[in-house]
Design a protein around this motif. Structure first.
Motif, PDB file in Angstrom:
ATOM      1  N   VAL A 122     -24.957  17.588  -9.737  1.00 31.64           N
ATOM      2  CA  VAL A 122     -23.696  17.894  -9.068  1.00 31.64           C
ATOM      3  C   VAL A 122     -23.989  18.634  -7.764  1.00 31.64           C
ATOM      4  O   VAL A 122     -24.637  19.686  -7.770  1.00 31.64           O
ATOM      5  CB  VAL A 122     -22.786  18.752  -9.967  1.00 31.64           C
ATOM      6  N   THR A 123     -23.528  18.094  -6.651  1.00 30.76           N
ATOM      7  CA  THR A 123     -23.698  18.733  -5.355  1.00 30.76           C
ATOM      8  C   THR A 123     -22.639  19.805  -5.175  1.00 30.76           C
ATOM      9  O   THR A 123     -21.462  19.577  -5.477  1.00 30.76           O
ATOM     10  CB  THR A 123     -23.585  17.703  -4.224  1.00 30.76           C
ATOM     11  N   THR A 124     -23.047  20.973  -4.679  1.00 33.63           N
ATOM     12  CA  THR A 124     -22.117  22.088  -4.546  1.00 33.63           C
ATOM     13  C   THR A 124     -22.050  22.587  -3.112  1.00 33.63           C
ATOM     14  O   THR A 124     -23.025  22.550  -2.371  1.00 33.63           O
ATOM     15  CB  THR A 124     -22.533  23.267  -5.443  1.00 33.63           C
ATOM     16  N   ASP A 125     -20.878  23.070  -2.750  1.00 38.10           N
ATOM     17  CA  ASP A 125     -20.712  23.898  -1.566  1.00 38.10           C
ATOM     18  C   ASP A 125     -20.777  25.356  -1.994  1.00 38.10           C
ATOM     19  O   ASP A 125     -20.716  25.674  -3.182  1.00 38.10           O
ATOM     20  CB  ASP A 125     -19.352  23.652  -0.906  1.00 38.10           C
ATOM     21  N   PHE A 126     -20.864  26.248  -0.995  1.00 40.02           N
ATOM     22  CA  PHE A 126     -20.629  27.670  -1.211  1.00 40.02           C
ATOM     23  C   PHE A 126     -19.360  28.056  -0.457  1.00 40.02           C
ATOM     24  O   PHE A 126     -19.011  27.432   0.547  1.00 40.02           O
ATOM     25  CB  PHE A 126     -21.808  28.509  -0.727  1.00 40.02           C
ATOM     26  N   ALA A 127     -18.677  29.079  -0.949  1.00 39.37           N
ATOM     27  CA  ALA A 127     -17.459  29.533  -0.286  1.00 39.37           C
ATOM     28  C   ALA A 127     -17.299  31.028  -0.492  1.00 39.37           C
ATOM     29  O   ALA A 127     -17.771  31.598  -1.480  1.00 39.37           O
ATOM     30  CB  ALA A 127     -16.232  28.790  -0.827  1.00 39.37           C
ATOM     31  N   HIS A 128     -16.622  31.664   0.461  1.00 38.96           N
ATOM     32  CA  HIS A 128     -16.231  33.059   0.321  1.00 38.96           C
ATOM     33  C   HIS A 128     -15.021  33.124  -0.607  1.00 38.96           C
ATOM     34  O   HIS A 128     -14.186  32.220  -0.615  1.00 38.96           O
ATOM     35  CB  HIS A 128     -15.887  33.632   1.701  1.00 38.96           C
ATOM     36  N   PRO A 129     -14.894  34.180  -1.406  1.00 38.13           N
ATOM     37  CA  PRO A 129     -13.765  34.231  -2.353  1.00 38.13           C
ATOM     38  C   PRO A 129     -12.388  34.272  -1.705  1.00 38.13           C
ATOM     39  O   PRO A 129     -11.384  34.055  -2.404  1.00 38.13           O
ATOM     40  CB  PRO A 129     -14.037  35.503  -3.175  1.00 38.13           C
ATOM     41  N   GLU A 130     -12.319  34.529  -0.396  1.00 40.84           N
ATOM     42  CA  GLU A 130     -11.019  34.492   0.275  1.00 40.84           C
ATOM     43  C   GLU A 130     -10.777  33.163   0.997  1.00 40.84           C
ATOM     44  O   GLU A 130      -9.724  32.981   1.611  1.00 40.84           O
ATOM     45  CB  GLU A 130     -10.902  35.657   1.267  1.00 40.84           C
ATOM     46  N   HIS A 131     -11.726  32.223   0.937  1.00 45.48           N
ATOM     47  CA  HIS A 131     -11.557  30.921   1.591  1.00 45.48           C
ATOM     48  C   HIS A 131     -10.504  30.072   0.870  1.00 45.48           C
ATOM     49  O   HIS A 131     -10.213  30.283  -0.311  1.00 45.48           O
ATOM     50  CB  HIS A 131     -12.881  30.152   1.591  1.00 45.48           C
ATOM     51  N   ASP A 132     -10.009  29.079   1.581  1.00 42.79           N
ATOM     52  CA  ASP A 132      -9.133  28.076   0.970  1.00 42.79           C
ATOM     53  C   ASP A 132      -9.960  27.226   0.013  1.00 42.79           C
ATOM     54  O   ASP A 132     -10.909  26.555   0.423  1.00 42.79           O
ATOM     55  CB  ASP A 132      -8.508  27.204   2.065  1.00 42.79           C
ATOM     56  N   LEU A 133      -9.615  27.242  -1.265  1.00 45.13           N
ATOM     57  CA  LEU A 133     -10.389  26.549  -2.296  1.00 45.13           C
ATOM     58  C   LEU A 133      -9.694  25.291  -2.803  1.00 45.13           C
ATOM     59  O   LEU A 133     -10.190  24.643  -3.728  1.00 45.13           O
ATOM     60  CB  LEU A 133     -10.626  27.502  -3.475  1.00 45.13           C
ATOM     61  N   SER A 134      -8.595  24.925  -2.193  1.00 45.91           N
ATOM     62  CA  SER A 134      -7.757  23.863  -2.747  1.00 45.91           C
ATOM     63  C   SER A 134      -8.432  22.495  -2.754  1.00 45.91           C
ATOM     64  O   SER A 134      -8.022  21.610  -3.515  1.00 45.91           O
ATOM     65  CB  SER A 134      -6.435  23.785  -1.975  1.00 45.91           C
ATOM     66  N   ALA A 135      -9.458  22.289  -1.940  1.00 42.56           N
ATOM     67  CA  ALA A 135     -10.117  20.981  -1.884  1.00 42.56           C
ATOM     68  C   ALA A 135     -11.064  20.759  -3.054  1.00 42.56           C
ATOM     69  O   ALA A 135     -11.547  19.635  -3.244  1.00 42.56           O
ATOM     70  CB  ALA A 135     -10.876  20.833  -0.572  1.00 42.56           C
ATOM     71  N   TYR A 136     -11.343  21.787  -3.845  1.00 42.16           N
ATOM     72  CA  TYR A 136     -12.347  21.694  -4.905  1.00 42.16           C
ATOM     73  C   TYR A 136     -11.699  21.506  -6.277  1.00 42.16           C
ATOM     74  O   TYR A 136     -10.699  22.148  -6.599  1.00 42.16           O
ATOM     75  CB  TYR A 136     -13.214  22.950  -4.919  1.00 42.16           C
ATOM     76  N   ARG A 137     -12.315  20.642  -7.078  1.00 43.06           N
ATOM     77  CA  ARG A 137     -11.873  20.475  -8.461  1.00 43.06           C
ATOM     78  C   ARG A 137     -12.333  21.628  -9.348  1.00 43.06           C
ATOM     79  O   ARG A 137     -11.675  21.969 -10.324  1.00 43.06           O
ATOM     80  CB  ARG A 137     -12.413  19.161  -9.034  1.00 43.06           C
TER      81      ARG A 137
END
Length: 656
Positions: free
Chosen positions: A436-451
């Motif tokens: 599974v390929t992953t991105d990283f994100a900050h906890p305040e980022h917009d996360l709506s694109a991720y399942r």
């Protein structure tokens, strides 16, 4: 705003640091000949050239650099021109000792190495600005210039008096009044209250444990102080050459910089990647750093440095086996890099890095390492136009925050065995091994694109971040969190109930009664769909309306939940052993609708999609055969692939 594409010209750049001032000029013609033969398209020049350019205060010697820039351009090699400000000349430390950094105990960090500057020093900043202005003015219109590289591996900490004054200014901007500072730092503890700003000092060496909120703010301040140095030089070159992109190179997972904040200030995000060839999971480590850098860049990014062979900074420096450099170079391209560069072009014969490998090693142009460099250059030329500028798409995000790392690893914590980067790596490994390929994100980022959103370990979460996670789950996303998440607010103040109330409601936890860090060598047995061992940590949780997916088997926590689930939110109160964590995350990802890039991959084989290309990379110890649905064309060889492909040890296939 200029981008990496402005430097690459829709191809993958290939090259490395070039330090010709270490060599007689008659060597340069041989260098450019060999660069051309190795398909080198770009070199980074001037990183540590301050003393050569400014041999005495205010003097300038640009003649050698003029000749070098012209020579490289004549041979079709672009230049990433560095400001040399990472290594001030000896005359600066000698004449201006106030520019030298001081340690926590007040000791002077002397010149004689590199990075010997106080980021808050106005004298250092003035000299750095002056040489940057002159470089920009002299070479801003040079046809070889492709990119600016400001400083190098910002990593300086300082506790001097000038830093203290700068720290106080930073704090006044953040808090306005000492009353607000005292509240944020909890200075009622141990009689630490500050009446005036002049009383405030950096967290220097103390009799016992230092105020953790002060230490946290000092880490924030240090990142910002270094960033001020970067943006000052960036603004100088950008004003002269607004069409030329600017970067500075991150060190992988470096604790000293909040790279989310830094990345917003760069045109190009670049990183130095040095996995250990003796690490059987080095491929996963490289993938993690690449995923993190791609996420900071929000698109294509740049490998500024990697080793052609051995490095010189480990206790034992083992070279890369045949083919490993090629594998890791193409892995970075698979995960979004549009530039693959090395430290350095020609291996030094003197100095601290004379045993650090190079594209042109001591063995010369007929040596194995240089021949492999030529192969990499040729293959990047072959597939570069097809891959450059394309994106890697992921349905999974791993949340990472430098401030949480800083807060969680201070003095007086529950377990010194809890090392934040190791925990993040364990969770990334579980998904990497599942394909599974992953991105990283900050906890305040917009996360709506991720399942699926994964939180390995975020001890500190702001109110905004907590609300973001709750909204993400309520919006249909699946969230899985590791232990000790959401325990503290932005001031490192422990939240009532042992975890933020909104998170406890989300996970179905009434209360965190106690936390049970595990001593060295101790594990906890857990029962679930399949029994497993928990490592490092355990927690005494009182659930409300959550389902217990796995429970502790024995001891003080017998029968209590180890893994909880409430709808689409999961909480894991230990660190499961690798196979169990991989199995758990694979199950959760599958339920979230996330599928591996390629089903049923042999162990050790990595599959990544970038644009319309499929990269297969063999990290296994021997050859493997990978089954594939349908027909492909292999870009590196030009041959057809039908049904399966054989990958030799360290083999790579790029399939269209």
């Amino acid at each position: 705003m200029p981008s990496l594409n402005d430097a690459t010209g829709s191809r993958v750049l290939f090259g490395g640091d070039y330090n010709p001032e270490q060599w007689p000029e008659e060597t340069w013609l041989d260098d450019v000949r060999l660069m051309r033969e190795a398909a080198v398209t770009s070199v980074t020049v001037g990183v540590f050239s301050w003393a050569r350019i400014e041999p005495r205060p205010g003097e300038r010697d640009f003649g050698w650099l003029d000749r070098l820039m012209d020579l490289l351009h004549q041979h079709g090699i672009g230049v990433v021109l560095a400001t040399p400000t990472a290594s001030p000349p000896a005359w600066m430390g000698s004449r201006h000792p106030e520019t030298l950094p001081r340690g926590e105990d007040g000791s002077v960090i002397w010149y004689g190495s590199r990075q010997h500057f106080c980021p808050s020093s106005p004298v250092y900043r003035a000299y750095a600005a002056a040489i940057t202005e002159d470089l920009a003015e002299r070479y801003g219109d040079h046809p070889a210039l492709r990119m600016w590289h400001v400083n190098n591996e910002y990593c300086t900490f300082c506790w001097c008096d000038e830093t203290a004054r700068h720290f106080r200014r930073w704090l006044r901007h953040r808090y306005t009044t000492t009353e607000a500072l005292n509240e944020a730092w909890g200075t009622a503890f141990w009689s630490q209250r500050y009446d005036t700003w002049d009383e405030v000092i950096p967290p220097r060496k103390a009799q016992y444990l230092r105020n953790p909120s002060c230490t946290l703010d000092f880490r924030r301040f240090t990142s910002d102080a270094l960033l001020e140095c970067f943006t000052a030089e960036r603004d100088i070159v950008a004003a002269r050459t607004p069409h030329i992109p600017v970067t500075t190179n991150f060190m992988p997972f470096w604790t000293g910089q909040d790279a989310w904040a830094w990345a917003r200030e760069e045109d190009v995000v670049s990183v130095d990647v040095y996995p250990d060839p003796t690490d059987p999971l080095a491929g996963q480590y490289g993938a993690m750093i690449q995923d993190m850098t791609r996420s900071q860049a929000r698109g294509p990014w740049m490998v500024m440095e990697q080793a052609a062979g051995a490095v010189n900074f480990r206790s034992v420096n083992v070279p890369k086996p045949r083919g490993l450099g090629r594998l890791w170079s193409l892995q970075s391209v698979a995960r979004g890099a549009d530039a693959v560069c090395h430290f350095q072009w020609r291996q030094s014969r003197q100095g601290s890095e004379k045993f650090h490998s190079a594209m042109l090693p001591h063995a010369g142009e007929h040596g194995r390492v240089h021949q492999e460099i030529r192969q990499i250059g040729a293959e990047l030329s072959r597939c570069g136009e097809r891959v450059a500028g394309t994106h890697v798409v992921s349905q999974v995000a791993i949340l990472h925050d430098w401030e949480s790392w800083w807060a969680g690893e201070q003095e007086g914590r529950l377990s010194a065995r809890v090392h934040y980067p190791a925990i993040v790596r364990a969770w990334h490994r579980a998904l990497w091994e599942a394909g599974v390929t992953t991105d990283f994100a900050h906890p305040e980022h917009d996360l709506s694109a991720y399942r699926l959103v994964v939180v390995p370990h975020l001890y500190l979460l702001t109110d905004t971040a907590v609300d973001n996670l709750v909204a993400y789950v309520r919006g249909g996303g699946v969230l899985v969190s590791g232990f000790l998440t959401g325990a503290a607010d932005r001031d490192d103040r422990i939240r009532p109930g042992g975890m933020d109330e909104r998170l406890r409601d989300l996970f179905g936890i009434r209360m965190v009664q106690e936390r049970w860090p595990l001593p060295e060598g101790e594990e906890v047995a857990c029962d679930g769909p399949r029994p497993f061992r928990g490592t490092l940590w355990a927690e005494e949780l009182e659930p409300s309306d959550a389902e217990t997916v796995a429970a502790y088997r024995s001891g003080e926590l017998a029968g209590l939940p180890a893994v909880l689930r409430r709808g689409r939110a999961w909480y894991v109160s230990t660190l499961p052993e690798p196979a169990a964590l991989s199995e758990l995350l694979t199950r959760i990802a599958d339920e979230a609708g996330v599928r591996p890039v390629v089903e049923d991959l042999p162990p050790g084989v990595e599959a990544v999609r970038r644009g319309d290309l499929l990269f297969l990379l063999n990290h296994a110890p021997g050859p493997v055969t990978v089954g594939l649905p349908g027909q492909y064309r292999e870009l590196l060889t030009g041959g057809p692939v039908d049904g399966s492909v054989r990958l030799e040890r360290h083999g790579v296939a790029v399939l269209a």
